[in-house]
Design a protein around this motif. Structure first.
Motif, PDB file in Angstrom:
ATOM      1  N   VAL A   1      39.029  41.315  36.521  1.00  0.00           N
ATOM      2  CA  VAL A   1      39.314  42.216  37.641  1.00  0.00           C
ATOM      3  C   VAL A   1      39.842  41.385  38.796  1.00  0.00           C
ATOM      4  O   VAL A   1      39.304  40.325  39.113  1.00  0.00           O
ATOM      5  CB  VAL A   1      38.075  43.034  38.065  1.00  0.00           C
ATOM      6  N   TRP A   2      40.907  41.868  39.421  1.00  0.00           N
ATOM      7  CA  TRP A   2      41.595  41.179  40.519  1.00  0.00           C
ATOM      8  C   TRP A   2      41.762  42.197  41.641  1.00  0.00           C
ATOM      9  O   TRP A   2      42.242  43.309  41.407  1.00  0.00           O
ATOM     10  CB  TRP A   2      42.950  40.711  40.024  1.00  0.00           C
ATOM     11  N   GLY A   3      41.363  41.835  42.848  1.00  0.00           N
ATOM     12  CA  GLY A   3      41.513  42.791  43.937  1.00  0.00           C
ATOM     13  C   GLY A   3      41.772  42.118  45.264  1.00  0.00           C
ATOM     14  O   GLY A   3      41.338  40.981  45.504  1.00  0.00           O
ATOM     15  N   PHE A   4      42.462  42.834  46.130  1.00  0.00           N
ATOM     16  CA  PHE A   4      42.785  42.352  47.472  1.00  0.00           C
ATOM     17  C   PHE A   4      42.084  43.195  48.522  1.00  0.00           C
ATOM     18  O   PHE A   4      42.098  44.431  48.468  1.00  0.00           O
ATOM     19  CB  PHE A   4      44.291  42.388  47.705  1.00  0.00           C
ATOM     20  N   SER A   5      41.465  42.537  49.526  1.00  0.00           N
ATOM     21  CA  SER A   5      40.826  43.192  50.665  1.00  0.00           C
ATOM     22  C   SER A   5      39.713  44.114  50.172  1.00  0.00           C
ATOM     23  O   SER A   5      38.788  43.654  49.509  1.00  0.00           O
ATOM     24  CB  SER A   5      41.874  43.928  51.507  1.00  0.00           C
ATOM     25  N   ALA A   6      39.785  45.418  50.490  1.00  0.00           N
ATOM     26  CA  ALA A   6      38.787  46.346  49.949  1.00  0.00           C
ATOM     27  C   ALA A   6      38.797  46.284  48.428  1.00  0.00           C
ATOM     28  O   ALA A   6      37.757  46.429  47.778  1.00  0.00           O
ATOM     29  CB  ALA A   6      39.068  47.762  50.425  1.00  0.00           C
ATOM     30  N   GLY A   7      39.987  46.046  47.856  1.00  0.00           N
ATOM     31  CA  GLY A   7      40.083  45.879  46.417  1.00  0.00           C
ATOM     32  C   GLY A   7      39.382  44.623  45.939  1.00  0.00           C
ATOM     33  O   GLY A   7      38.840  44.582  44.826  1.00  0.00           O
ATOM     34  N   GLY A   8      39.383  43.567  46.758  1.00  0.00           N
ATOM     35  CA  GLY A   8      38.651  42.354  46.421  1.00  0.00           C
ATOM     36  C   GLY A   8      37.155  42.595  46.441  1.00  0.00           C
ATOM     37  O   GLY A   8      36.419  42.117  45.571  1.00  0.00           O
ATOM     38  N   GLN A   9      36.694  43.332  47.450  1.00  0.00           N
ATOM     39  CA  GLN A   9      35.276  43.706  47.496  1.00  0.00           C
ATOM     40  C   GLN A   9      34.911  44.505  46.257  1.00  0.00           C
ATOM     41  O   GLN A   9      33.860  44.265  45.623  1.00  0.00           O
ATOM     42  CB  GLN A   9      35.000  44.511  48.772  1.00  0.00           C
ATOM     43  N   LEU A  10      35.783  45.464  45.881  1.00  0.00           N
ATOM     44  CA  LEU A  10      35.514  46.292  44.710  1.00  0.00           C
ATOM     45  C   LEU A  10      35.549  45.468  43.425  1.00  0.00           C
ATOM     46  O   LEU A  10      34.717  45.657  42.533  1.00  0.00           O
ATOM     47  CB  LEU A  10      36.526  47.434  44.646  1.00  0.00           C
ATOM     48  N   ALA A  11      36.510  44.551  43.317  1.00  0.00           N
ATOM     49  CA  ALA A  11      36.585  43.708  42.129  1.00  0.00           C
ATOM     50  C   ALA A  11      35.307  42.880  41.969  1.00  0.00           C
ATOM     51  O   ALA A  11      34.754  42.773  40.869  1.00  0.00           O
ATOM     52  CB  ALA A  11      37.809  42.794  42.202  1.00  0.00           C
ATOM     53  N   ALA A  12      34.847  42.287  43.076  1.00  0.00           N
ATOM     54  CA  ALA A  12      33.632  41.483  43.018  1.00  0.00           C
ATOM     55  C   ALA A  12      32.428  42.335  42.649  1.00  0.00           C
ATOM     56  O   ALA A  12      31.561  41.912  41.867  1.00  0.00           O
ATOM     57  CB  ALA A  12      33.404  40.785  44.353  1.00  0.00           C
ATOM     58  N   LEU A  13      32.365  43.548  43.178  1.00  0.00           N
ATOM     59  CA  LEU A  13      31.241  44.433  42.875  1.00  0.00           C
ATOM     60  C   LEU A  13      31.301  44.925  41.430  1.00  0.00           C
ATOM     61  O   LEU A  13      30.286  44.943  40.724  1.00  0.00           O
ATOM     62  CB  LEU A  13      31.224  45.616  43.846  1.00  0.00           C
ATOM     63  N   VAL A  14      32.490  45.316  40.983  1.00  0.00           N
ATOM     64  CA  VAL A  14      32.652  45.757  39.598  1.00  0.00           C
ATOM     65  C   VAL A  14      32.235  44.655  38.636  1.00  0.00           C
ATOM     66  O   VAL A  14      31.485  44.872  37.678  1.00  0.00           O
ATOM     67  CB  VAL A  14      34.112  46.193  39.330  1.00  0.00           C
ATOM     68  N   GLY A  15      32.722  43.424  38.879  1.00  0.00           N
ATOM     69  CA  GLY A  15      32.432  42.322  37.976  1.00  0.00           C
ATOM     70  C   GLY A  15      31.005  41.825  38.030  1.00  0.00           C
ATOM     71  O   GLY A  15      30.470  41.356  37.026  1.00  0.00           O
ATOM     72  N   SER A  16      30.364  41.931  39.183  1.00  0.00           N
ATOM     73  CA  SER A  16      28.995  41.415  39.317  1.00  0.00           C
ATOM     74  C   SER A  16      27.948  42.432  38.892  1.00  0.00           C
ATOM     75  O   SER A  16      26.752  42.113  38.884  1.00  0.00           O
ATOM     76  CB  SER A  16      28.737  40.966  40.765  1.00  0.00           C
TER      77      SER A  16
END
Length: 339
Positions: free
Chosen positions: A179-194
């Motif tokens: 999962v790769w995300g930028f800004s709010a997408g980065g927050q979401l990517a980190a949450l999805v993956g963790s």
């Protein structure tokens, strides 16, 4: 990257934060639902609007639109899930493959404060990743003007399940999905993956027999902790903040939601390797260093690269687009090796 000291209004003693966190653990086990009223779609964040703002301080930048690599095929406007009557769509960018070849895949998640932006912003990155041998997927998710937290997280996990359900059609290796995300997408990517395997963020009937787990995370300027001395989220002094709008409650009223949506809360032995790519805006990676320390202590690989001179939307612009791509590809080759 040089760190900016937290302001006195944000800083909290460690003991306070520890007490707050452990006091909230019983609440974190419960599926949270915020109150929310639908509103018209917010179209304020686009690549063009970000460019117009950023070029005032960076006059030589340009929006990244590199040529599409040869052999990359696009499959657009595919429905991956239908919560209620809402049709959620994604696009797949697939490189030319050999017979029966399986490739690592990347789900790209756009930013926009959880309430604006759209998946087209990362089509250039998806095309270039496909040119480097990845199946790249750009997915929409329900924004806060449509549905409150945790709908976006649930949508994106459904997108990963769709990728696995359709893996044979798009040559996806189901054991190598990032999962790769930028800004709010980065927050979401980190949450999805963790939160791999966490039933709290699984919802709806779409492809539920398939896993939503991710094997790697790329967080591009997305925060890791909402209630944290480094975080600037939740300042409602002038108007309702984007995070408050997404949660449907401010962080004083419902701190359990804000803690629940923080990837740092879930950092542990099951967290996959993570790459952090950051601008010079320190508050955009709140909690990053804490997460890296915790994961490193557990033997989980982490990597960070910073562009101290860059504005927050740097992955959309030249000259930062190409190094962002290169760091992403190098990291994924390292943690998702060819079989």
């Amino acid at each position: 990257m040089p760190a900016c000291p937290a302001s006195s209004s944000q800083a909290r003693p460690f003991g306070f934060r520890k007490l707050l966190f452990f006091g909230l653990l019983p609440l974190l086990a419960l599926p949270a639902r915020a109150q929310h009223t639908a509103a018209p779609r917010d179209t304020s964040f686009t690549a063009h609007s970000a460019y117009q703002k950023a070029k005032k301080q960076h006059p030589t930048i340009s929006i990244a639109r590199p040529p599409v690599p040869r052999g990359v095929r696009a499959h657009t406007n595919l429905t991956y899930c239908t919560p209620g009557s809402r049709s959620l769509q994604l696009d797949v960018f697939q490189p030319k493959t050999k017979r029966r070849q399986q490739l690592p895949a990347v789900l790209l998640i756009h930013g926009g404060g959880w309430r604006s932006g759209d998946r087209s912003q990362h089509v250039p990155m998806a095309q270039q990743l496909a040119g480097r041998g990845f199946v790249a997927v750009t997915a929409e998710y329900r924004l806060s003007t449509e549905a409150a937290y945790p709908a976006a997280v649930q949508d994106l996990k459904a997108a990963i399940r769709w990728m696995r359900a359709n893996a044979s059609h798009y040559a996806i290796d189901t054991s190598r999905i990032a999962v790769w995300g930028f800004s709010a997408g980065g927050q979401l990517a980190a949450l999805v993956g963790s939160t791999n395997g966490n039933p709290l963020f699984e919802a709806g009937p779409c492809n539920r027999s398939f896993s939503s787990s991710a094997q790697a995370i790329v967080d591009v300027d997305g925060i890791l902790a909402f209630i944290h001395p480094e975080s600037g989220e939740g300042n409602d002094s002038k108007s309702t903040s984007a995070a408050t709008y997404w949660f449907g409650s401010n962080k004083l009223t419902r701190p359990d939601l804000w803690q629940q949506a923080s990837a740092l809360t879930y950092a542990g032995a099951a967290t996959p390797p993570i790459l952090f790519l950051n601008s010079g805006v320190d508050r955009m990676h709140a909690g990053r260093d804490d997460m890296m320390r915790q994961l490193t202590a557990l033997g989980i690989y982490t990597e960070v690269h910073s562009f101290p001179e860059a504005p927050h939307p740097f992955p959309l612009f030249n000259p930062w687009f190409e190094p962002t791509l290169n760091y992403t590809v190098d990291f994924l080759h390292k943690v998702l090796p060819q079989r």
